[in-house]
Design a protein around this motif. Structure first.
Motif, short mmCIF file in Angstrom:
data_model
loop_
_atom_site.label_atom_id
_atom_site.label_comp_id
_atom_site.label_asym_id
_atom_site.label_seq_id
_atom_site.Cartn_x
_atom_site.Cartn_y
_atom_site.Cartn_z
N ASN A 141 -8.96 -0.32 7.65
CA ASN A 141 -8.03 0.62 7.03
C ASN A 141 -6.73 0.62 7.82
N ALA A 142 -5.63 0.62 7.12
CA ALA A 142 -4.32 0.63 7.77
C ALA A 142 -3.56 1.87 7.35
N ALA A 153 -10.50 -0.97 12.53
CA ALA A 153 -11.46 -2.01 12.16
C ALA A 153 -12.78 -1.36 11.73
N ILE A 154 -13.38 -1.88 10.65
CA ILE A 154 -14.63 -1.32 10.12
C ILE A 154 -15.78 -2.31 10.24
N HIS A 155 -15.55 -3.55 9.83
CA HIS A 155 -16.60 -4.56 10.07
C HIS A 155 -16.02 -5.96 10.12
N ASN A 184 -5.75 1.57 -2.24
CA ASN A 184 -4.86 1.93 -1.12
C ASN A 184 -5.61 2.37 0.14
N THR A 185 -6.88 1.99 0.26
CA THR A 185 -7.63 2.38 1.46
C THR A 185 -8.27 1.16 2.10
N ASP A 186 -9.46 0.77 1.65
CA ASP A 186 -10.19 -0.32 2.29
C ASP A 186 -9.51 -1.66 2.01
N THR A 187 -9.20 -2.37 3.07
CA THR A 187 -8.59 -3.70 2.96
C THR A 187 -9.61 -4.73 3.43
N TYR A 188 -9.74 -5.81 2.64
CA TYR A 188 -10.66 -6.90 2.98
C TYR A 188 -9.85 -8.17 3.17
N THR A 214 0.85 -1.18 0.00
CA THR A 214 0.00 0.00 0.00
C THR A 214 0.89 1.24 0.00
N THR A 215 0.35 2.35 -0.52
CA THR A 215 1.16 3.56 -0.64
C THR A 215 0.34 4.80 -0.33
N VAL A 216 1.01 5.76 0.26
CA VAL A 216 0.46 7.10 0.47
C VAL A 216 1.54 8.09 0.08
N ASP A 217 1.29 8.88 -0.98
CA ASP A 217 2.27 9.86 -1.46
C ASP A 217 3.63 9.23 -1.73
N ASN A 218 3.60 8.07 -2.41
CA ASN A 218 4.82 7.34 -2.77
C ASN A 218 5.62 6.84 -1.57
N ASN A 219 4.99 6.80 -0.40
CA ASN A 219 5.58 6.15 0.77
C ASN A 219 4.98 4.75 0.88
N TYR A 220 5.81 3.74 0.69
CA TYR A 220 5.31 2.37 0.59
C TYR A 220 5.39 1.66 1.93
#
Length: 483
Positions: free
Chosen positions: A366-367, A377-379, A346-350, A287-293
């Motif tokens: 979400n992590a 934790a969402i569900h 890059n947001t919701d993980t299942y 996963t990435t946020v602003d090219n931070n992996y």
């Protein structure tokens, strides 16, 4: 006398200052006409900015030069070849460039220099040459037939060249094939870094231009370690955008080195694994946020989601994050086995997990591993299609929020937000062994015995068949492509 000397010095100082200011003022007021009458330059037509040249074939460039006397025109052609021992070997004279292209299938910078011998003026025109081979465009499909790994090449016109690895290299591929990766550094745009074919215990690297097993660079997965372990058990390996492989080997997380030039022989090699006391499940998410992996992984003995950050090299942080909404589920104490895991945009993980009674649960979370470090934790729900999920399940997630799941010879589109399930329209003849998304995520590709099925999954479409490619040996396992 002393007083007179000081007075004389003062007079001289003010005189010098006045003369200097007068000189500056004179320069400022100078508004003379210094127009230079430049000679007319040539006009060039028929010279493109990019040429494609097939290795071993003729390259002919014939621009038309007007605007100066033809008898005064002199042309020099230069191709910059970094790997050449004698750079001057790629310099040519004449009004046209006519050569047999004997360079590699790379992109080269070139320049045409036009000299007007009548007055000595030179004019420069830059362009590029892209070397190509028969394998520069097309798809590679990894499959297994009666326990034997096979590699096939699909040309742009959909003609299949099966068993191409054996035909070129004179040896079989490693058994138990898992992945095929086309590695290219997306940040530098440098020459492609090769194909990797990965099996459960081995792997080979191929030259992208001729599909020959690499000899100089690390040509096998064992050789891709600076210090290889005594045994290799691949859980999963994925292609990182910097053109290296990362993933789970021997239950540990390895990442190819990026701390050198990406054309170096050691680029992408594995050093030691991310240090820590852990044993990972094969399923991981980059996963990435602003090219931070960062990597979401699962410790299979402690049954917890763990954090791995890519700070140049992978670093294992385990559960060094804050769990949020633990009343839904505690990511540090899941208490179930991880079967499958996907992430949407890059947001919701299942994560699909199995408890001790064999029930399949869908965990959504979400992590954020780029600070503040947390898993929210969402569900936690019993999954509505228990029969779908097992270790061999093929599923992919798209950025628009759908998850596509193959079950036997059918493909379903699943919306995890409302648990809606739709059967895609395309009919597949046998059990599906591969699911793959094209780069734009408008096309879903399913692999089944001997064939690939391309389906339209754009907005408003429901998996209508676009085309079928047949003639593949066995069941497809994975594929990649160059365009």
């Amino acid at each position: 006398m002393k007083r007179n000397l000081n007075r004389l010095r003062a007079i001289l100082f003010f005189a010098i200052v006045s003369l200097t200011l007068l000189a500056f003022e004179s320069c400022y007021k100078d508004k003379g006409n210094y127009a230079i009458d430049m000679p007319d330059g040539p006009q060039i037509s028929g010279l493109d900015t990019l040429y494609e040249a097939s290795v071993g074939d003729s390259l002919i460039i014939t621009p038309k030069i007007t605007g100066i006397d033809a008898a005064s025109v002199k042309c020099n052609w230069r191709i910059d070849v970094p790997e050449a021992l004698v750079p001057e070997a790629n310099h040519y004279e004449g009004p046209a460039l006519r050569i047999v292209f004997g360079l590699q299938a790379k992109r080269y910078t070139a320049r045409l220099t036009v000299t007007n011998t009548g007055n000595g003026m030179k004019y420069f025109y830059n362009f590029k040459i892209q070397g190509t081979t028969a394998f520069s465009r097309g798809s590679l499909v990894l499959s297994v037939e009666n326990g034997v790994s096979k590699l096939s090449f699909i040309k742009p016109d959909n003609i299949v060249q099966s068993n191409i690895y054996e035909a070129i290299n004179g040896e079989p591929l490693p058994v138990d094939p898992m992945h095929i990766h086309y590695l290219k550094n997306q940040f530098t745009g440098n020459t492609p870094l090769g194909y990797w074919i990965i099996s459960k215990q081995a792997g080979v690297r191929l030259d992208v231009n001729n599909l020959v097993k690499e000899a100089v660079k690390p040509g096998t997965l064992h050789d891709n370690f600076f210090l290889a372990p005594s045994t290799i058990a691949v859980g999963s390996l994925f292609a990182h955008p910097q053109g290296v492989m990362m993933g789970v080997i021997n239950d540990k997380f390895y990442g190819g080195t990026t701390n050198t030039w990406d054309q170096s022989n050691t680029y992408g090699m594995f050093g030691t694994y991310a240090d820590g006391d852990y044993a990972l499940a094969p399923e991981v998410v980059l996963t990435t946020v602003d090219n931070n992996y960062s990597v979401i992984a699962f410790e299979k003995n402690k049954k917890q989601f763990v954090r791995i950050n890519i700070y140049g090299s992978p670093m294992y942080f385990g559960t060094q994050y804050s769990p949020v909404n633990t009343e839904i589920f505690d990511p540090t104490q899941v208490g179930m086995d991880l079967i499958k895991m996907v992430q949407i945009n890059n947001t919701d993980t299942y994560a699909y997990t199995k408890d001790g009674s064999g029930h399949i649960y869908e965990l959504k979370f979400n992590a954020n591993f780029n600070g503040p470090f947390m898993i929210t934790a969402i569900h936690k729900k019993i999954f509505i299609k228990q029969e779908w999920i097992n270790a061999e399940t093929k599923l992919v997630a798209t950025r628009n929020g759908y998850i596509y799941v193959a079950y036997k010879n059918q493909i379903f589109r699943y919306n995890p937000l409302n648990q809606q399930v739709d059967l895609l329209k395309t009919t597949v003849k046998s059990n599906i062994s591969m699911l793959k998304l094209e780069d734009d995520e408008n096309t879903l590709i399913a692999g089944a015995e001997g064939a690939l099925y391309y389906m339209d999954i754009r907005v408003g479409k429901n998996g209508e068949l676009l085309k079928t490619i047949e003639g593949l040996p066995g069941n497809p396992v994975d594929m990649t492509w160059r365009k």
